[in-house]
Scaffold this motif. Structure first.
Motif, PDB file in Angstrom:
ATOM      1  N   LEU A 363      -5.417  -4.981  -4.559  1.00 15.52           N
ATOM      2  CA  LEU A 363      -4.193  -4.400  -4.012  1.00 15.52           C
ATOM      3  C   LEU A 363      -3.103  -5.440  -3.797  1.00 15.52           C
ATOM      4  O   LEU A 363      -1.950  -5.103  -3.524  1.00 15.52           O
ATOM      5  CB  LEU A 363      -4.496  -3.691  -2.685  1.00 15.52           C
ATOM      6  CG  LEU A 363      -5.409  -2.462  -2.777  1.00 15.52           C
ATOM      7  CD1 LEU A 363      -5.696  -1.911  -1.397  1.00 15.52           C
ATOM      8  CD2 LEU A 363      -4.791  -1.387  -3.659  1.00 15.52           C
ATOM      9  N   ALA A 364      -3.464  -6.702  -3.893  1.00 19.30           N
ATOM     10  CA  ALA A 364      -2.490  -7.794  -3.785  1.00 19.30           C
ATOM     11  C   ALA A 364      -2.970  -8.944  -4.660  1.00 19.30           C
ATOM     12  O   ALA A 364      -4.175  -9.109  -4.875  1.00 19.30           O
ATOM     13  CB  ALA A 364      -2.343  -8.252  -2.333  1.00 19.30           C
ATOM     14  N   GLY A 365      -2.007  -9.710  -5.163  1.00 16.86           N
ATOM     15  CA  GLY A 365      -2.362 -10.814  -6.055  1.00 16.86           C
ATOM     16  C   GLY A 365      -2.742 -12.077  -5.326  1.00 16.86           C
ATOM     17  O   GLY A 365      -3.325 -12.987  -5.920  1.00 16.86           O
ATOM     18  N   SER A 366      -2.430 -12.157  -4.025  1.00 13.36           N
ATOM     19  CA  SER A 366      -2.737 -13.351  -3.246  1.00 13.36           C
ATOM     20  C   SER A 366      -2.807 -12.982  -1.770  1.00 13.36           C
ATOM     21  O   SER A 366      -2.334 -11.914  -1.351  1.00 13.36           O
ATOM     22  CB  SER A 366      -1.671 -14.423  -3.457  1.00 13.36           C
ATOM     23  OG  SER A 366      -0.426 -13.995  -2.912  1.00 13.36           O
ATOM     24  N   LYS A 367      -3.361 -13.902  -0.975  1.00 15.58           N
ATOM     25  CA  LYS A 367      -3.430 -13.656   0.463  1.00 15.58           C
ATOM     26  C   LYS A 367      -2.026 -13.605   1.072  1.00 15.58           C
ATOM     27  O   LYS A 367      -1.758 -12.833   1.983  1.00 15.58           O
ATOM     28  CB  LYS A 367      -4.274 -14.743   1.134  1.00 15.58           C
ATOM     29  CG  LYS A 367      -5.747 -14.674   0.753  1.00 15.58           C
ATOM     30  CD  LYS A 367      -6.534 -15.849   1.306  1.00 15.58           C
ATOM     31  CE  LYS A 367      -6.657 -15.788   2.819  1.00 15.58           C
ATOM     32  NZ  LYS A 367      -7.591 -16.825   3.328  1.00 15.58           N
ATOM     33  N   GLY A 368      -1.132 -14.438   0.541  1.00 15.80           N
ATOM     34  CA  GLY A 368       0.243 -14.426   1.028  1.00 15.80           C
ATOM     35  C   GLY A 368       0.909 -13.085   0.797  1.00 15.80           C
ATOM     36  O   GLY A 368       1.622 -12.563   1.667  1.00 15.80           O
ATOM     37  N   ARG A 371      -0.429 -10.608   3.270  1.00 16.93           N
ATOM     38  CA  ARG A 371       0.169 -10.780   4.609  1.00 16.93           C
ATOM     39  C   ARG A 371       1.570 -10.169   4.659  1.00 16.93           C
ATOM     40  O   ARG A 371       1.940  -9.512   5.644  1.00 16.93           O
ATOM     41  CB  ARG A 371       0.203 -12.265   4.976  1.00 16.93           C
ATOM     42  CG  ARG A 371      -1.180 -12.866   5.229  1.00 16.93           C
ATOM     43  CD  ARG A 371      -1.088 -14.262   5.825  1.00 16.93           C
ATOM     44  NE  ARG A 371      -2.418 -14.806   6.044  1.00 16.93           N
ATOM     45  CZ  ARG A 371      -3.038 -15.634   5.209  1.00 16.93           C
ATOM     46  NH1 ARG A 371      -2.417 -16.037   4.100  1.00 16.93           N
ATOM     47  NH2 ARG A 371      -4.245 -16.080   5.470  1.00 16.93           N
ATOM     48  N   ARG A 372       2.338 -10.409   3.607  1.00 20.35           N
ATOM     49  CA  ARG A 372       3.695  -9.832   3.570  1.00 20.35           C
ATOM     50  C   ARG A 372       3.635  -8.306   3.553  1.00 20.35           C
ATOM     51  O   ARG A 372       4.440  -7.620   4.194  1.00 20.35           O
ATOM     52  CB  ARG A 372       4.461 -10.354   2.346  1.00 20.35           C
ATOM     53  CG  ARG A 372       4.858 -11.820   2.454  1.00 20.35           C
ATOM     54  CD  ARG A 372       5.800 -12.216   1.341  1.00 20.35           C
ATOM     55  NE  ARG A 372       5.181 -12.182   0.028  1.00 20.35           N
ATOM     56  CZ  ARG A 372       4.483 -13.188  -0.501  1.00 20.35           C
ATOM     57  NH1 ARG A 372       4.316 -14.310   0.181  1.00 20.35           N
ATOM     58  NH2 ARG A 372       3.967 -13.082  -1.712  1.00 20.35           N
ATOM     59  N   LEU A 379       0.384  -2.039   4.564  1.00 24.32           N
ATOM     60  CA  LEU A 379      -1.068  -2.166   4.402  1.00 24.32           C
ATOM     61  C   LEU A 379      -1.755  -1.297   5.442  1.00 24.32           C
ATOM     62  O   LEU A 379      -1.475  -1.402   6.647  1.00 24.32           O
ATOM     63  CB  LEU A 379      -1.478  -3.631   4.564  1.00 24.32           C
ATOM     64  CG  LEU A 379      -2.906  -4.018   4.153  1.00 24.32           C
ATOM     65  CD1 LEU A 379      -3.179  -3.638   2.702  1.00 24.32           C
ATOM     66  CD2 LEU A 379      -3.120  -5.520   4.358  1.00 24.32           C
ATOM     67  N   ARG A 380      -2.645  -0.415   4.986  1.00 24.14           N
ATOM     68  CA  ARG A 380      -3.322   0.497   5.902  1.00 24.14           C
ATOM     69  C   ARG A 380      -4.830   0.416   5.726  1.00 24.14           C
ATOM     70  O   ARG A 380      -5.333   0.265   4.605  1.00 24.14           O
ATOM     71  CB  ARG A 380      -2.844   1.943   5.665  1.00 24.14           C
ATOM     72  CG  ARG A 380      -1.374   2.155   5.962  1.00 24.14           C
ATOM     73  CD  ARG A 380      -0.961   3.623   5.939  1.00 24.14           C
ATOM     74  NE  ARG A 380      -1.271   4.283   4.669  1.00 24.14           N
ATOM     75  CZ  ARG A 380      -0.554   4.141   3.558  1.00 24.14           C
ATOM     76  NH1 ARG A 380       0.499   3.344   3.546  1.00 24.14           N
ATOM     77  NH2 ARG A 380      -0.890   4.776   2.462  1.00 24.14           N
ATOM     78  N   VAL A 381      -5.521   0.547   6.839  1.00 29.28           N
ATOM     79  CA  VAL A 381      -6.985   0.605   6.857  1.00 29.28           C
ATOM     80  C   VAL A 381      -7.367   1.973   7.392  1.00 29.28           C
ATOM     81  O   VAL A 381      -7.013   2.323   8.524  1.00 29.28           O
ATOM     82  CB  VAL A 381      -7.587  -0.517   7.740  1.00 29.28           C
ATOM     83  CG1 VAL A 381      -9.105  -0.393   7.777  1.00 29.28           C
ATOM     84  CG2 VAL A 381      -7.168  -1.889   7.232  1.00 29.28           C
ATOM     85  N   ASN A 382      -8.043   2.755   6.546  1.00 32.54           N
ATOM     86  CA  ASN A 382      -8.423   4.124   6.929  1.00 32.54           C
ATOM     87  C   ASN A 382      -7.214   4.917   7.421  1.00 32.54           C
ATOM     88  O   ASN A 382      -7.247   5.573   8.469  1.00 32.54           O
ATOM     89  CB  ASN A 382      -9.534   4.104   7.984  1.00 32.54           C
ATOM     90  CG  ASN A 382     -10.816   3.501   7.440  1.00 32.54           C
ATOM     91  OD1 ASN A 382     -11.116   3.610   6.252  1.00 32.54           O
ATOM     92  ND2 ASN A 382     -11.573   2.833   8.306  1.00 32.54           N
ATOM     93  N   ASP A 383      -6.107   4.783   6.666  1.00 27.63           N
ATOM     94  CA  ASP A 383      -4.870   5.534   6.892  1.00 27.63           C
ATOM     95  C   ASP A 383      -4.084   5.093   8.126  1.00 27.63           C
ATOM     96  O   ASP A 383      -3.100   5.739   8.489  1.00 27.63           O
ATOM     97  CB  ASP A 383      -5.138   7.047   6.963  1.00 27.63           C
ATOM     98  CG  ASP A 383      -5.631   7.608   5.632  1.00 27.63           C
ATOM     99  OD1 ASP A 383      -5.124   7.161   4.580  1.00 27.63           O
ATOM    100  OD2 ASP A 383      -6.532   8.463   5.645  1.00 27.63           O
ATOM    101  N   PRO A 387      -0.814  -4.318  10.804  1.00 26.36           N
ATOM    102  CA  PRO A 387       0.164  -5.400  10.622  1.00 26.36           C
ATOM    103  C   PRO A 387      -0.454  -6.793  10.561  1.00 26.36           C
ATOM    104  O   PRO A 387       0.213  -7.743  10.152  1.00 26.36           O
ATOM    105  CB  PRO A 387       1.058  -5.258  11.853  1.00 26.36           C
ATOM    106  CG  PRO A 387       0.181  -4.633  12.891  1.00 26.36           C
ATOM    107  CD  PRO A 387      -0.756  -3.731  12.153  1.00 26.36           C
ATOM    108  N   ASP A 388      -1.709  -6.924  10.965  1.00 25.18           N
ATOM    109  CA  ASP A 388      -2.361  -8.235  11.024  1.00 25.18           C
ATOM    110  C   ASP A 388      -3.340  -8.399   9.864  1.00 25.18           C
ATOM    111  O   ASP A 388      -4.461  -7.902   9.916  1.00 25.18           O
ATOM    112  CB  ASP A 388      -3.090  -8.396  12.358  1.00 25.18           C
ATOM    113  CG  ASP A 388      -3.745  -9.773  12.504  1.00 25.18           C
ATOM    114  OD1 ASP A 388      -3.452 -10.654  11.666  1.00 25.18           O
ATOM    115  OD2 ASP A 388      -4.539  -9.943  13.445  1.00 25.18           O
TER     116      ASP A 388
END
Length: 418
Positions: A363-368, A371-372, A379-383, A387-388
């Motif tokens: 879902l992202a190409g890098s950790k940076g 984070r952005r 970014l959502r976890v279980n809908d 933010p962290d």
């Protein structure tokens, strides 16, 4: 070419649906196509185990050719792949082994049967490999028979070569020979199959014109070239390029669900154009759908996604993808047909940083970037928005045996411990 009134069904269809960029000798080709069977080819190099959606416009042109009563040749580049097409490239392609090339060809072949009818009939498609003749030439023989027909002055003037040199990027002598080999392909197909037309993307115009001129000079027979516009999205992005990488046509490299989502995410301004190029939907229906106002255009995008996915993967897979998308995005639920990434169960038991898991899930190409995405609320976890991106995802986050990760509004992956 848009103002030309063609009489052949073949060129009429190509013109109506937006395939035509350039044609050599258009009136002559139109006359030929209106009065008999035209045999035409497009070449596909085997640089990967699958073609990607950027090649789909070429496959669709062969489909239109056959549907209007003509004969398509699919030319697999077993020989030319050993060299690598330098067109629009700043660096030489990695050289593949014979075994890698043949494995790629075997994998690529499976897609064409979804779009073309193969057989021995006068308009049945055939597939051939240019390694059958290119690898049999002796070097001196090749230069003597064909090199004499090409001038270095002319070759240096082609945009693909000139641009590479202007960027001060090296072009090997190996690559410089590619355009000769492509011209010889056209000549061989003209001799073996009566092929009179080579088609391709507009970046191939110089190579195609070389082949047309070679046949007319050596054989004294008519031959033609036709190119499509180079496809980009309304925002200028190259067709088929996404954050997640290339949109492959083989299901084992891009799932039917992800393929459906690619078309569902089409920009508003591209919906009608893509329907004309990549589906069999009637033109009047396309005209109606592309004019849908406001948010209703999303319904047209679903029609596009269903039609394009059905053509490649079949109606059942398209229906499953549409249902999975509806469950995930419109109902907030889960579906077994959503993309799933398996991770070691111990990883979740110990806890894994959300940024790392987001990258692992694609879902992202890098950790940076993860984070952005989190900081921006995407970014959502279980809908639930998270933010962290540094927070730990653990077994406590499992819901129905999976963790549902979402990036933005349109990308969902289920993380499943095994």
């Amino acid at each position: 070419m848009t103002d030309t009134a063609f009489k052949s069904d073949f060129l009429k269809v190509l013109q109506e649906r937006g395939y035509i960029h350039q044609i050599t000798h258009p009136a002559e080709l139109d006359e030929l196509a209106a009065n008999g069977v035209v045999t035409a080819y497009i070449g596909f190099d085997a640089t990967a185990p699958s073609l990607h959606v950027g090649s789909l416009i070429q496959i669709m042109m062969l489909k239109r050719l056959q549907e209007t009563g003509h004969k398509p040749i699919v030319l697999m580049g077993g020989g030319t792949t050993k060299i690598g097409d330098p067109t629009d490239k700043d660096q030489s392609r990695p050289l593949l082994t014979e075994a890698q090339i043949q494995a790629n060809i075997a994998s690529i072949k499976t897609v064409f049967a979804k779009f073309l009818r193969f057989g021995d009939g006068p308009t049945d498609a055939v597939m051939v490999d240019n390694d059958a003749w290119l690898s049999k030439f002796g070097y001196v023989e090749f230069l003597r028979d064909y090199g004499v027909h090409f001038t270095v002055n002319r070759m240096l003037a082609f945009d693909s070569v000139k641009a590479r040199l202007e960027r001060e990027q090296p072009m090997t002598f190996l690559e410089f020979n590619y355009m000769l080999m492509q011209s010889v392909d056209f000549l061989e197909l003209a001799r073996k199959f009566g092929c009179v037309l080579q088609m391709g993307g507009s970046d191939q115009w110089g190579n195609i014109v070389n082949g047309v001129e070679l046949i007319r000079r050596v054989e004294g027979k008519p031959s033609f070239g036709l190119t499509t516009p180079l496809l980009s999205t309304a925002s200028g992005q190259k067709m088929g390029k996404t954050v997640g990488g290339a949109v492959w046509l083989n299901a084992d490299m891009r799932s039917p669900y992800d393929y459906w989502q690619f078309w569902r995410n089409t920009e508003d301004a591209d919906v009608g154009r893509f329907m004309r190029l990549f589906t069999d939907l009637p033109l009047d229906e396309i005209a109606r759908l592309e004019k849908l106002p406001g948010a209703e255009i999303n319904e047209a995008k679903k029609v596009l996604a269903n039609a394009a996915t059905t053509m490649l993967h079949g109606a059942a897979e398209a229906e499953k993808a549409a249902a999975a998308a509806q469950a995930a995005f419109e109902q907030g639920g889960l579906s077994a047909d959503l993309p799933t990434v398996e991770v070691a169960a111990g990883l979740l038991e110990a806890g894994v940083q959300l940024a790392d898991l987001t990258v692992t899930a694609g879902l992202a190409g890098s950790k940076g970037e993860a984070r952005r995405l989190a900081q921006g609320g995407g970014l959502r976890v279980n809908d639930k928005a998270e933010p962290d991106a540094n927070r730990a995802i653990t077994s406590a986050d499992l819901a129905d045996g999976v963790v549902k990760l979402s990036a933005g509004k349109k990308k969902i992956v289920l993380v499943k411990p095994v």
